[in-house]
Enzyme design. Structure first.
Site, short mmCIF file in Angstrom:
data_model
loop_
_atom_site.label_atom_id
_atom_site.label_comp_id
_atom_site.label_asym_id
_atom_site.label_seq_id
_atom_site.Cartn_x
_atom_site.Cartn_y
_atom_site.Cartn_z
N LYS A 274 0.84 -1.21 0.00
CA LYS A 274 0.00 0.00 0.00
C LYS A 274 0.87 1.25 0.00
CE LYS A 274 -2.23 2.96 3.19
NZ LYS A 274 -2.22 4.06 2.26
N GLU B 54 9.67 1.66 10.44
CA GLU B 54 10.60 2.74 10.08
C GLU B 54 9.88 4.05 10.34
OE1 GLU B 54 13.51 1.98 9.38
OE2 GLU B 54 13.52 -0.01 8.49
N CYS C 179 12.66 11.51 6.65
CA CYS C 179 12.74 10.95 8.01
C CYS C 179 14.14 11.18 8.58
CB CYS C 179 12.43 9.47 7.98
SG CYS C 179 13.46 8.56 6.83
N GLU D 57 9.54 16.32 15.52
CA GLU D 57 9.81 16.24 14.08
C GLU D 57 8.93 17.26 13.35
OE1 GLU D 57 8.35 12.75 11.92
OE2 GLU D 57 10.32 12.58 10.99
P1 NAD Z 1 1.78 8.43 8.29
O1 NAD Z 1 2.15 7.65 9.49
O2 NAD Z 1 0.67 9.42 8.42
O3 NAD Z 1 1.34 7.44 7.11
C1 NAD Z 1 2.18 6.42 6.65
C2 NAD Z 1 1.35 5.35 5.97
O4 NAD Z 1 0.50 4.75 6.95
C3 NAD Z 1 0.43 5.86 4.87
O5 NAD Z 1 0.40 4.93 3.82
C4 NAD Z 1 -0.91 5.94 5.55
O6 NAD Z 1 -1.99 5.80 4.66
C5 NAD Z 1 -0.84 4.76 6.50
N1 NAD Z 1 -1.71 4.83 7.68
C6 NAD Z 1 -2.19 5.94 8.28
N2 NAD Z 1 -2.96 5.58 9.34
C7 NAD Z 1 -2.95 4.23 9.39
C8 NAD Z 1 -3.54 3.28 10.26
N3 NAD Z 1 -4.31 3.63 11.28
N4 NAD Z 1 -3.30 1.97 10.03
C9 NAD Z 1 -2.51 1.58 9.00
N5 NAD Z 1 -1.93 2.44 8.14
C10 NAD Z 1 -2.15 3.75 8.33
O7 NAD Z 1 3.12 9.10 7.77
P2 NAD Z 1 3.32 10.07 6.55
O8 NAD Z 1 2.71 11.39 6.88
O9 NAD Z 1 2.91 9.40 5.28
O10 NAD Z 1 4.92 10.19 6.50
C11 NAD Z 1 5.63 11.02 7.33
C12 NAD Z 1 6.22 10.25 8.50
O11 NAD Z 1 6.89 9.10 8.04
C13 NAD Z 1 7.27 11.07 9.24
O12 NAD Z 1 7.12 10.87 10.61
C14 NAD Z 1 8.57 10.46 8.76
O13 NAD Z 1 9.67 10.63 9.63
C15 NAD Z 1 8.20 9.04 8.62
N6 NAD Z 1 9.12 8.38 7.70
C16 NAD Z 1 10.01 7.47 8.20
C17 NAD Z 1 10.94 6.86 7.36
C18 NAD Z 1 11.95 5.87 7.86
O14 NAD Z 1 12.52 5.14 7.03
N7 NAD Z 1 12.23 5.80 9.15
C19 NAD Z 1 10.95 7.20 6.00
C20 NAD Z 1 10.03 8.14 5.53
C21 NAD Z 1 9.11 8.72 6.39
#
Ligand code: NAD
Length: 496
Positions: free
Chosen positions: A180, A255, A289, A390
């Protein structure tokens, strides 16, 4: 290329399908709010269909068999080749959908995705068990077996790369997967589905389901027939994934977010370190991230370093994602732009010293996009909200330290532990720091480099488990111990 009104489909069981509910979502370009594509808004029913297809491919075909590892590797290498052939299309689509500059997507992201498929293609035949050192009349060995169906849920900030990071190791190890992408940036992953179909990947081996996190993501995280879920996203949602995955004790890789320290000692090559500091925080507009969002400067170079950094930061060209001159694009959505601006406002109101930036750029050509000026604050203490939370935008906070011990204390003083960097000519000090910093990644005299060879993943509330590298590949397998008694001795039985 025109993506306007281009319609994308989910890829399930080798077919391009709409959502069972027939609902669709639109993707807009963060640079000008134009609609660039439409794609299915799936839900739990679509996840279930994808899981059934993946289960069937795993349980009833020979995809997962060890003898097919060469063939699996070949598929992955062909995907890499096709991505490179389609570099222009993928980088344009990715830039329009995510707001990343075309320079980033064309020079880095699509290549990194291709390299990741190729790397794991090469690794597919390299998964071995061990023969264990047991007595001569016993043979005890381990088998490294695939897990089954692996789910993956990704963030929006590196869409094509994450698709490769999650799918390639799962497939190389012989699993089938349900992927997804983030609903804000689904298009490049869906375009990848076309490559899978053209290459004749067996139906069900990879399935791409699009839609919101609370329906599609949640359904993947809690599905009883998925053995592992690999998640990239926020720490807040990571906790929810962990809870949902507990239902059938899925293996999880998380992650998550970061607040990474970038530490410059007085003996560093300052020009390089300034370039590194800018890359650390302004790459992808700080929506990384691993962004180096806390810059720790030794007191002896503090003024000199900041003078150079601020001067060069003021020259960064903001622009539309498809503008080759642009070095920084927009924030992903107007809402995210607002959140980042709220952090900046907090800094201004709470005594942090604004050194440059601090708002929306005045250039009328940028008025339709979600742009924010590259912003730098100086802070007196690491306790500040801007040093602890963050921001996920182009906002750097600078701190001063007097010695190594203070730098280590500051570096480790957040809930996160994702990445870090140390700039020094003294390799002994660099290595001492590397051992003292509590983070999954330490760069010495560099920032931001990520390659398929190196494990990527955090400590503390930045999560656990790895993407990329042989360590990640192993996380897509499970070890079976096979004990063979070769002796002619009587069975030692306690019950006669
Ligand atoms: P997010 O947590 O809002 O969403 C990430 C994914 O999870 C999306 O596909 C979203 O649709 C899904 N999601 C949201 N709610 C969910 C739920 N209840 N159950 C299952 N899936 C759900 O994050 P974002 O806004 O897309 O990305 C930004 C965040 O991601 C930042 O905190 C960033 O640091 C982190 N990030 C981490 C890494 C890493 O490798 N450590 C890399 C990139 C981004």
């Amino acid at each position: 290329m025109s993506t306007e009104s281009e319609a994308f489909s989910m890829y399930i069981d080798g077919e391009f399908v709409e959502a069972k509910s027939k609902q669709i979502s639109e993707s807009t370009c963060p640079g000008d709010q134009k609609i660039i594509g439409r794609f299915p808004k799936g839900d739990g029913a679509d996840v279930d269909r994808a899981v059934q297809a993946a289960r069937q491919a795993f349980d009833a075909t020979d995809w997962s068999h060890v003898r097919n590892s060469i063939e699996r590797g070949r598929y992955l290498q062909k995907i890499a080749e096709r991505l490179r052939e389609d570099l222009d299309r993928f980088s344009e689509l990715e830039s329009l959908d995510s707001g990343k500059t075309i320079t980033e997507t064309q020079l880095i992201d699509v290549h990194m995705a291709a390299d990741t498929f190729e790397y794991f293609g090469n690794m597919a035949t390299q998964l071995y068990g061990d023969v264990l050192p047991v007595p001569a009349d016993v043979l005890d060995f381990t088998l490294r077996e695939p897990l089954g169906v692996c789910g993956a849920i990704a963030a929006w900030n590196f869409p094509i790369m994450f698709a490769a990071w999650k799918m390639a190791p799962a497939l190389a190890a012989g699993n089938c997967c349900v992927y997804k992408p983030a609903e804000l940036t689904s298009l490049s992953s869906l375009a990848l589905g076309k490559i899978f179909a053209e290459l004749g990947l067996p139906p069900g081996v990879v399935n791409i389901v699009t839609g919101p996190g609370r329906s599609v993501g949640q359904a993947i995280a809690e599905h009883g027939q998925i053995e592992k879920v690999s998640f990239t996203g926020s720490t807040e949602v990571g906790r929810k994934i962990m809870n949902a995955a507990a239902s059938n004790l899925k293996k999880t890789t998380l992650e998550l977010g970061g607040k990474s320290p970038n530490i410059v000692f007085a003996d560093a090559d300052l020009d390089r370190a300034v370039s590194g500091a800018m890359t650390a925080i302004f790459y992808n507009g700080g929506q990384c991230c691993i962004a180096g969002s806390r810059l720790l400067l030794h007191e002896d170079i503090y003024d000199r370093f900041l003078e150079q950094l601020v001067e060069r930061t003021r020259k960064i060209t903001l622009g539309h994602p498809l503008n080759w001159e642009a070095r920084m694009g927009p924030m992903i959505t107007p809402q995210h732009q607002k959140q980042v601006l709220a952090f900046i406002e907090w800094g201004k109101q709470n005594g942090l010293k604004l050194l440059t930036g601090g708002g929306i750029p005045k250039d009328p050509e940028l008025s339709e996009g979600n742009y924010i000026e590259p912003t730098i604050f100086a802070a007196d203490s690491n306790d500040s909200k801007l040093c602890q939370e963050e921001i996920f935008g182009p906002v750097l906070t600078v701190l001063k330290f007097k010695d190594e011990a203070e730098a280590v204390t500051m570096a480790n003083d957040t809930p996160y532990g994702l990445a870090s960097a140390v700039w020094t000519q003294d390799i002994k000090r660099g290595l001492r720091m590397a051992k003292s910093i509590k983070a999954g990644q330490v760069w010495i005299n560099h920032y931001m480099i990520v390659s398929p060879f190196g494990p990527h993943g955090g400590f503390k509330e930045s999560g656990y488990g790895k993407d990329l590298s042989k360590y990640c590949l192993e996380e897509y397998t499970q070890i079976k111990n096979v004990y063979v008694d070769l002796s002619d001795d009587e069975f030692l039985c306690l019950y006669d």
